[in-house]
Design a protein around this motif. Structure first.
Motif, PDB file in Angstrom:
ATOM      1  N   LEU A 291      -2.640  10.079   1.857  1.00  0.00           N
ATOM      2  CA  LEU A 291      -2.958   9.751   3.401  1.00  0.00           C
ATOM      3  C   LEU A 291      -2.340   8.306   3.738  1.00  0.00           C
ATOM      4  O   LEU A 291      -3.604   7.171   3.519  1.00  0.00           O
ATOM      5  CB  LEU A 291      -4.222   9.508   3.843  1.00  0.00           C
ATOM      6  CG  LEU A 291      -4.810  11.215   3.260  1.00  0.00           C
ATOM      7  CD1 LEU A 291      -6.397  11.675   3.908  1.00  0.00           C
ATOM      8  CD2 LEU A 291      -4.077  12.231   3.960  1.00  0.00           C
ATOM      9  N   ASP A 292      -1.537   8.170   4.280  1.00  0.00           N
ATOM     10  CA  ASP A 292      -0.746   7.017   4.533  1.00  0.00           C
ATOM     11  C   ASP A 292      -1.415   6.386   5.317  1.00  0.00           C
ATOM     12  O   ASP A 292      -0.386   6.837   6.886  1.00  0.00           O
ATOM     13  CB  ASP A 292       0.685   6.877   4.735  1.00  0.00           C
ATOM     14  CG  ASP A 292       1.226   5.564   3.916  1.00  0.00           C
ATOM     15  OD1 ASP A 292      -0.221   4.411   4.831  1.00  0.00           O
ATOM     16  OD2 ASP A 292       2.342   5.317   4.360  1.00  0.00           O
ATOM     17  N   GLU A 293      -2.221   5.805   6.463  1.00  0.00           N
ATOM     18  CA  GLU A 293      -2.661   5.317   7.588  1.00  0.00           C
ATOM     19  C   GLU A 293      -2.861   6.359   8.440  1.00  0.00           C
ATOM     20  O   GLU A 293      -1.881   6.624   9.475  1.00  0.00           O
ATOM     21  CB  GLU A 293      -1.506   4.090   8.424  1.00  0.00           C
ATOM     22  CG  GLU A 293      -1.168   3.273   7.187  1.00  0.00           C
ATOM     23  CD  GLU A 293      -2.059   2.193   7.737  1.00  0.00           C
ATOM     24  OE1 GLU A 293      -2.492   1.490   8.241  1.00  0.00           O
ATOM     25  OE2 GLU A 293      -1.730   0.986   7.091  1.00  0.00           O
ATOM     26  N   SER A 294      -3.410   7.909   8.146  1.00  0.00           N
ATOM     27  CA  SER A 294      -2.961   8.879   8.903  1.00  0.00           C
ATOM     28  C   SER A 294      -4.199   8.848  10.076  1.00  0.00           C
ATOM     29  O   SER A 294      -3.288   9.720  10.919  1.00  0.00           O
ATOM     30  CB  SER A 294      -2.922  10.149   7.815  1.00  0.00           C
ATOM     31  OG  SER A 294      -3.943   9.880   7.080  1.00  0.00           O
TER      32      SER A 294
ATOM     33  N   LYS B 100       0.638  -1.229  -0.026  1.00  0.00           N
ATOM     34  CA  LYS B 100      -0.003   0.117   0.439  1.00  0.00           C
ATOM     35  C   LYS B 100       0.760   0.967   0.366  1.00  0.00           C
ATOM     36  O   LYS B 100       0.718   2.016  -0.538  1.00  0.00           O
ATOM     37  CB  LYS B 100      -1.089   0.026   1.344  1.00  0.00           C
ATOM     38  CG  LYS B 100      -1.452  -0.963   1.699  1.00  0.00           C
ATOM     39  CD  LYS B 100      -2.386  -1.262   2.482  1.00  0.00           C
ATOM     40  CE  LYS B 100      -2.216  -1.111   3.824  1.00  0.00           C
ATOM     41  NZ  LYS B 100      -1.609  -2.679   4.360  1.00  0.00           N
ATOM     42  N   THR B 101       2.125   0.822   0.558  1.00  0.00           N
ATOM     43  CA  THR B 101       2.704   2.188   0.939  1.00  0.00           C
ATOM     44  C   THR B 101       3.770   2.518  -0.412  1.00  0.00           C
ATOM     45  O   THR B 101       3.612   3.600  -0.598  1.00  0.00           O
ATOM     46  CB  THR B 101       4.113   3.103   2.337  1.00  0.00           C
ATOM     47  OG1 THR B 101       3.086   2.523   3.525  1.00  0.00           O
ATOM     48  CG2 THR B 101       4.740   3.601   2.364  1.00  0.00           C
ATOM     49  N   THR B 102       4.033   1.067  -1.251  1.00  0.00           N
ATOM     50  CA  THR B 102       4.878   2.052  -1.864  1.00  0.00           C
ATOM     51  C   THR B 102       4.148   2.321  -3.102  1.00  0.00           C
ATOM     52  O   THR B 102       4.494   3.051  -3.896  1.00  0.00           O
ATOM     53  CB  THR B 102       5.415   0.024  -2.399  1.00  0.00           C
ATOM     54  OG1 THR B 102       5.457  -0.469  -0.990  1.00  0.00           O
ATOM     55  CG2 THR B 102       6.467  -0.189  -3.644  1.00  0.00           C
TER      56      THR B 102
HETATM   57 MG   LIG Z   1       2.598   1.048   4.857  1.00  0.00          MG
END
Ligand SMILES: [Mg+2]
Ligand SMILES: Nc1ncnc2c1ncn2[C@@H]1O[C@H](COP(=O)(O)OP(=O)(O)O)[C@@H](O)[C@H]1O
Length: 354
Positions: free
Chosen positions: A157-160, A42-44
């Motif tokens: 938004l990453d797991e914000s 996901k982050t990638t």
């Molecule tokens: Mg991640």
């Protein structure tokens, strides 16, 4: 045409293939969640969209422009990381104005815009404090303000919200969605929390191992999962796996792997002689003290978990443990006790054929 169009993206860290033919379309103004287990990429995926990493193959197109060779600082995207990454030595106002100052906007104009966005996230009184002097939830809002003040084409938004405690997180979910709708900003929200993805999103992309398993509206992805992985990741389900032995009046008899036989109805015909996996969500099951049209299987309650709005029952039957959830529709709480004999089952329409 979609605002964001990602086609067949492949990416690896060294030998490890992290994104595999990852494709995604996001409409203007849409709020899309990338949901999936930790490590699925996901982050990638966000890093590639933002331009902090470059794909091995495939394309990322925003508003008709292919971004493959465009560096991050020219992509005009707002990103909020899990840890917020605020500058501790700068005031809230300076934190928010930072992106505009970087873009050579004059100080008065940058401050004016920053103040407007701070009032949008309801932090107008905090402008002169420092990040260490405000709460986690307020820092979260500052990070959001800092991302949207530059009027990005996409908000990433990453797991914000995942660092916030549960109550605050739920409040921020509502708040974030309100702000997102107000500003009309197209948003990609990364989360590993299925409930968060379902409640917040216009569409959810469920990822597994570097690609997308299903991309649909929350109600579709939950009620009509395409496969076992999707059904198991989103919510709970009872799974039945085995061969269909006989059909009668739209009901089927399945021989489970352990030799037990179970009868049920399904919304569309199955082939006798073939093997299937059937899923049934706990809240779609019925439990009763006596047999009814849908509660046709006898079982024994082995565990009762009272959870306020609902009660979860664990039932032993046919060599299996079944999960059944029932609404606490009266003030008397759970109706059945552990050890009690009950009848349970479900409507044919509620069988998921996976
Ligand atoms: Mg991640
Ligand atoms: N900088 C990196 N170098 C090498 N491997 C990485 C790096 N970042 C992430 N990975 C690996 O890539 C995979 C996907 O990671 P990530 O995108 O962070 O997953 P998620 O955000 O879904 O938890 C994981 O196996 C992770 O270990």
């Amino acid at each position: 045409m979609s605002l964001l169009s990602i086609h067949d993206l492949c990416f690896r860290y060294g030998e490890k293939s992290v994104l595999k033919n990852f494709s995604l379309e996001v409409e203007e103004g849409e709020f899309v969640s990338l949901l999936g287990p930790s490590g699925c990429g996901k982050t990638t995926a966000l890093m590639l969209i933002a331009g902090f990493e470059y794909p091995e193959s495939g394309s990322i197109v925003v508003g008709g422009e292919n971004l493959n060779d465009v560096p991050a600082y020219r992509r005009n995207m707002g990103m909020v990381f899990q840890n917020y990454a605020l500058f501790p030595h700068m005031s809230i106002l300076d934190n928010v104005a930072y992106g505009l100052r970087q873009r050579k906007i004059s100080k008065p104009a940058a401050y004016k815009a920053a103040e407007e966005v701070l009032s949008l996230v309801q932090l107008q009184g905090m402008a002169h404090r420092f990040p260490g002097q405000i709460s986690g939830g307020q820092q979260q809002r500052v990070a959001l303000a800092r991302a949207i003040v530059i009027k990005p084409r996409l908000l990433l938004l990453d797991e914000s919200l995942s660092a916030l405690d549960r109550k605050l997180r739920v409040e921020m979910e509502v708040e974030l969605r309100k702000i997102q709708r107000e500003v009309g900003i197209t948003t990609i929200f990364v989360t590993h929390d299925q409930e968060e993805a379902l409640t917040m999103s216009d569409r959810v992309a469920l990822m597994r191992d570097g690609s997308i398993e299903q991309y649909d509206q929350p109600s579709v992805i939950y009620e009509q999962p395409k496969n076992l992985f999707v059904a198991g990741f989103l919510g709970k389900a009872n799974f039945l796996k085995g061969d269909i032995e006989a059909a009668q009046d739209g009901h089927y008899s399945m021989r489970l792997e352990d030799g037990n036989r179970v009868q049920f109805g399904v919304p569309r015909p199955l082939e006798v002689g073939s093997s299937y996996t059937i899923g049934v969500r706990p809240e779609k099951m019925e439990i009763s003290a006596t047999p009814t049209e849908n509660a046709t299987m006898p079982g024994t309650v082995s565990l009762v978990t009272y959870a306020g709005g609902v009660t979860q029952y664990e039932i032993q039957a046919l060599g299996k443990e079944w999960m059944v959830q029932s609404q606490n529709a009266t003030v008397h709480g759970a109706i059945f006790d552990a050890g009690q004999q009950v009848w349970f089952g479900w409507k044919p329409d509620n069988s998921l054929i996976l």
